[in-house]
Write a protein that holds these residues in place. Structure first.
Motif, short mmCIF file in Angstrom:
data_model
loop_
_atom_site.label_atom_id
_atom_site.label_comp_id
_atom_site.label_asym_id
_atom_site.label_seq_id
_atom_site.Cartn_x
_atom_site.Cartn_y
_atom_site.Cartn_z
N HIS A 55 0.80 -1.22 0.03
CA HIS A 55 -0.10 0.06 0.06
C HIS A 55 0.90 1.24 0.00
O HIS A 55 0.16 2.30 0.08
N ASP A 56 2.33 1.23 -0.08
CA ASP A 56 3.03 2.36 0.29
C ASP A 56 4.12 2.34 -0.83
O ASP A 56 5.09 1.29 -1.07
N ASN A 57 4.53 3.53 -1.45
CA ASN A 57 5.66 3.51 -2.44
C ASN A 57 7.02 4.40 -1.71
O ASN A 57 7.70 4.80 -2.52
N THR A 58 6.78 4.48 -0.51
CA THR A 58 7.97 5.06 0.16
C THR A 58 9.36 4.40 -0.24
O THR A 58 9.34 3.47 -0.04
N PRO A 59 10.36 5.32 -0.66
CA PRO A 59 11.45 4.81 -1.07
C PRO A 59 12.11 3.76 0.19
O PRO A 59 12.22 4.33 1.30
N ILE A 60 12.93 2.70 -0.19
CA ILE A 60 13.48 1.88 0.77
C ILE A 60 14.89 1.59 0.52
O ILE A 60 15.03 1.12 -0.72
N LEU A 61 15.84 2.02 1.30
CA LEU A 61 17.06 1.56 1.46
C LEU A 61 17.50 0.49 2.09
O LEU A 61 17.43 0.58 3.44
N MET A 62 17.82 -0.77 1.65
CA MET A 62 17.70 -2.07 2.44
C MET A 62 19.46 -2.13 2.89
O MET A 62 20.03 -1.81 2.02
N LEU A 63 19.48 -2.62 4.05
CA LEU A 63 20.88 -2.67 4.45
C LEU A 63 21.05 -4.51 4.85
O LEU A 63 20.20 -4.84 5.54
N SER A 64 22.28 -4.81 4.81
CA SER A 64 22.38 -6.27 4.95
C SER A 64 23.88 -6.59 5.31
O SER A 64 24.56 -6.21 4.49
N ALA A 65 24.03 -7.49 6.11
CA ALA A 65 25.41 -8.11 6.37
C ALA A 65 25.85 -9.04 5.04
O ALA A 65 26.91 -9.30 4.94
N LYS A 66 24.88 -9.48 4.56
CA LYS A 66 24.87 -10.55 3.39
C LYS A 66 25.32 -9.58 2.01
O LYS A 66 24.44 -8.62 1.51
N SER A 67 26.21 -10.04 1.37
CA SER A 67 26.56 -9.33 0.11
C SER A 67 26.50 -9.93 -1.06
O SER A 67 26.91 -9.56 -2.26
N GLU A 68 26.23 -11.21 -1.17
CA GLU A 68 25.95 -12.23 -2.31
C GLU A 68 24.93 -11.50 -3.19
O GLU A 68 23.92 -10.95 -2.81
#
Length: 229
Positions: free
Chosen positions: A71-84
């Motif tokens: 229901h929402d198009n707010t921009p999301i910057l995802m962070l993760s310890a996984k880099s594959e």
């Protein structure tokens, strides 16, 4: 008015570092330490961007992202310890707009945050006419006239080829598999072993690359197709 950013991560030290960096750049922030807290905050607050960790207790970042995208198009910057690569692809497929592997550079994160905010502002302030006309370098896609061209040269596409191109062009950077494209364009039930999308994309690519001289639609092997943002 200052842009408000939601930071979601179970690592309080990382949250505090991001918080300080954002506030130094003039942003306001709200903080959550798992997906459930973040959903509750979104119900009470208006935010312009979400910085989201993947691995969290109670509700992880992928689950949270999927719920938000309903229901929402707010921009999301995802962070993760996984880099594959597959971890990055999974994050983008669930609806993230960008992805950074931990540990990350705070200056680079800030550049990406500002770029996502600029992109969101541009999209939200486009006129209806602007939204019907998409420019990807030399390529012009006109939804109103159902036409595609490079400069003054028209590219003759079938209606389905045009719909596939327009669909991918309005979701830059996102990866879609054959079933998702079929459902969006044909609006019918998808059956396994259906190679309709593959054939149309192959023909579409031939026409685009013949006129442009370079690749527009990229294949993520085993996953799907996308146009770079």
């Amino acid at each position: 008015m200052s842009k408000q950013i939601l930071i979601v991560d179970d690592d309080k030290e990382i949250v505090n570092l991001i918080d300080i960096s954002l506030q130094n750049e003039g942003f306001t922030t709200v903080k959550a330490y798992n997906g459930e807290e973040a959903l509750a905050i979104l119900q009470e607050n208006s935010v312009h961007l979400i910085i989201l960790d993947v691995m969290m207790p109670k509700m992880n970042g992928l689950e949270f992202c999927q719920l938000v995208r309903q229901h929402d198009n707010t921009p999301i910057l995802m962070l993760s310890a996984k880099s594959e690569d597959m971890d990055k692809i999974t994050g983008l497929m669930t609806g993230a707009d960008d992805y950074m592997a931990k540990p990350f550079n705070l200056l680079e994160m800030m550049v990406r945050v500002k770029a996502l905010l600029r992109r969101a502002y541009y999209f939200n302030h486009q006129t209806q006419e602007d939204k019907e006309m998409i420019r990807l370098g030399e390529l012009i896609i006109n939804r109103k006239t159902y036409s595609t061209s490079v400069g003054s040269e028209k590219i003759n596409l079938t209606s389905k080829e045009f719909e596939i191109l327009y669909f991918l062009a309005t979701h830059l950077g996102q990866v879609f598999n054959s079933e998702e494209i079929f459902r969006s364009v044909w609006k019918e039930k998808y059956y396994e072993a259906n190679n309709t999308v593959m054939v149309h994309i192959s023909n579409l690519r031939d026409k685009l690359e013949k006129n442009l001289g370079y690749k527009v639609i990229h294949t993520i092997w085993g996953v799907g197709y996308k146009i770079e943002g």
